[in-house]
Design a protein around this motif. Structure first.
Motif, PDB file in Angstrom:
ATOM      1  N   GLU A   1       0.780  -1.240   0.067  1.00 17.28           N
ATOM      2  CA  GLU A   1      -0.235   0.051  -0.073  1.00 17.28           C
ATOM      3  C   GLU A   1       0.744   1.322  -0.083  1.00 17.28           C
ATOM      4  OE1 GLU A   1      -3.669  -2.117   2.368  1.00 17.28           O
ATOM      5  OE2 GLU A   1      -2.527  -0.474   3.278  1.00 17.28           O
ATOM      6  N   LEU A   2       2.077   1.309   0.911  1.00 16.49           N
ATOM      7  CA  LEU A   2       2.853   2.517   1.003  1.00 16.49           C
ATOM      8  C   LEU A   2       3.320   2.689  -0.431  1.00 16.49           C
ATOM      9  CD1 LEU A   2       5.019   1.882   4.110  1.00 16.49           C
ATOM     10  CD2 LEU A   2       3.377   4.055   3.395  1.00 16.49           C
ATOM     11  N   ILE A   3       3.919   1.802  -1.108  1.00 12.29           N
ATOM     12  CA  ILE A   3       4.724   1.645  -2.264  1.00 12.29           C
ATOM     13  C   ILE A   3       3.617   2.060  -3.577  1.00 12.29           C
ATOM     14  CG2 ILE A   3       6.111   0.521  -4.174  1.00 12.29           C
ATOM     15  CD1 ILE A   3       7.290  -1.228  -1.794  1.00 12.29           C
TER      16      ILE A   3
ATOM     17  N   MET B   1       9.205  -6.496  -0.637  1.00 11.41           N
ATOM     18  CA  MET B   1       9.544  -4.854  -0.376  1.00 11.41           C
ATOM     19  C   MET B   1      10.877  -4.502  -1.388  1.00 11.41           C
ATOM     20  SD  MET B   1      10.359  -2.651   3.045  1.00 11.41           S
ATOM     21  CE  MET B   1      12.133  -3.220   2.967  1.00 11.41           C
ATOM     22  N   ALA B   2      11.751  -5.419  -1.214  1.00 10.31           N
ATOM     23  CA  ALA B   2      13.088  -4.835  -2.047  1.00 10.31           C
ATOM     24  C   ALA B   2      12.916  -4.878  -3.577  1.00 10.31           C
ATOM     25  CB  ALA B   2      14.068  -5.474  -1.624  1.00 10.31           C
ATOM     26  N   LYS B   3      12.193  -6.161  -3.603  1.00  9.51           N
ATOM     27  CA  LYS B   3      11.931  -6.150  -5.388  1.00  9.51           C
ATOM     28  C   LYS B   3      10.826  -5.151  -5.962  1.00  9.51           C
ATOM     29  CE  LYS B   3      12.490 -11.168  -5.458  1.00  9.51           C
ATOM     30  NZ  LYS B   3      13.148 -11.484  -6.585  1.00  9.51           N
ATOM     31  N   LEU B   4       9.660  -4.967  -4.988  1.00  7.76           N
ATOM     32  CA  LEU B   4       8.810  -3.810  -5.495  1.00  7.76           C
ATOM     33  C   LEU B   4       9.534  -2.400  -5.613  1.00  7.76           C
ATOM     34  CD1 LEU B   4       5.804  -4.715  -3.294  1.00  7.76           C
ATOM     35  CD2 LEU B   4       6.035  -5.059  -5.661  1.00  7.76           C
ATOM     36  N   LEU B   5      10.373  -1.950  -4.789  1.00  4.70           N
ATOM     37  CA  LEU B   5      11.202  -0.687  -4.591  1.00  4.70           C
ATOM     38  C   LEU B   5      11.939  -0.784  -5.962  1.00  4.70           C
ATOM     39  CD1 LEU B   5      11.804  -0.361  -0.915  1.00  4.70           C
ATOM     40  CD2 LEU B   5      10.257   1.202  -2.329  1.00  4.70           C
TER      41      LEU B   5
END
Lengths: 158, 112
Positions: free
Chosen positions: B34-36, B64-68
């Motif tokens: 949701e944040l990203i 998280m790292a992959k999405l970022l």
């Protein structure tokens, strides 16, 4: 893992059996949310917080595997957990009634050198158990899988 | 697990406490997504209050790292220590993530 000394470890464990003290006997319902209650019981049973942390990681990884993969999410079963110590060893036993599966032989080893984009999601649980324990083995006894984990103790525990 | 977020210097600081495990990691993944999705692509995760992590927790962090990475964002972890840190090390996550000893230092890394 430790392919050079498995029989010796087992022998030592049996020898220490005379001083074996069971610290926890626990029957966990096969639901993920039950794992935290087991962790509380492990934290009570093992006075060394580092040892309890390591035991809890191993238990979560193996119990989660059994619930999700072995039992395909069946929530109405139980896994028997026993934790004991002898003079030199922490021993963790798990007994399920899932179909035969040996996570230590069948789970592929992860490649820890891959970068973020290449790293697959998942596949670290069994690797962690192998890193945290000195010996880890699984046998099928006809009614379920029996997993035995052994960790050498550096000082008195329990 | 309890998860709190606050904005600081164009980054979001995510504070997690308690257990990041098979039960709570999906909640973590949902909050991070949701944040990203909301455009927050600079994230500091503060581990100061985290007592326990398993492979399910690591899975959430890798996601998280992959999405970022896919969005050109970045993450830095703060206060990863003790047994939680040892889990990172044994899985090679210490080389996947930037890690600092305080939130302030992590924010500086993100800003730089």
């Amino acid at each position: 893992m430790k392919p050079d000394k498995p029989t010796q470890i087992k022998k030592e464990s049996d020898l220490c059996g005379h001083n074996r003290k069971v610290l926890l006997d626990y029957r966990i319902p096969t639901r993920l949310e039950e794992i935290e209650k087991l962790a509380d019981a492990v934290n009570q049973a093992l006075s060394d917080p580092d040892l309890a942390f390591h035991a809890n990681v191993c238990l979560e990884e193996l119990i989660t595997n059994t619930i999700v993969h072995g039992l395909k999410g069946a929530a109405d079963r139980f896994i028997q957990v026993q934790i004991s110590v002898s003079n030199e060893w922490l021993e963790i036993l798990l007994k399920d009634d899932a179909p035969q599966f040996d996570p230590f032989m069948q789970a592929p080893s992860p490649n820890l050198d891959l970068d973020i984009n290449e790293r697959p999601i998942g596949g670290l649980g069994v690797h962690m158990v192998k890193k945290l324990m000195d010996d880890a083995r699984a046998d099928y006894d006809g009614s379920g899988n029996v997993i035995v984990l052994l960790k050498k103790l550096h000082q008195a525990a329990g | 697990m309890d998860l709190q977020t606050r904005s600081e210097n164009n980054a979001v600081v995510v504070t997690i406490s308690g257990r990041l495990d098979a039960v709570t990691a999906p909640d973590y993944e949902k909050s991070i997504r949701e944040l990203i999705d909301g455009g927050n692509i600079c994230i500091v995760v503060d581990f100061e209050q985290l007592d326990y992590i398993s492979s399910a927790g690591l899975r959430g962090l890798l996601l998280m790292a992959k999405l970022l990475n896919a969005k050109g964002g970045r993450a830095c972890l703060a206060n990863v220590k003790g047994n939680v840190r040892s889990v990172f090390d044994m899985c090679g996550f210490n080389t996947l993530f930037k890690m600092e000893n305080s939130v302030a230092e992590a924010l500086a890394v993100i800003a730089g």
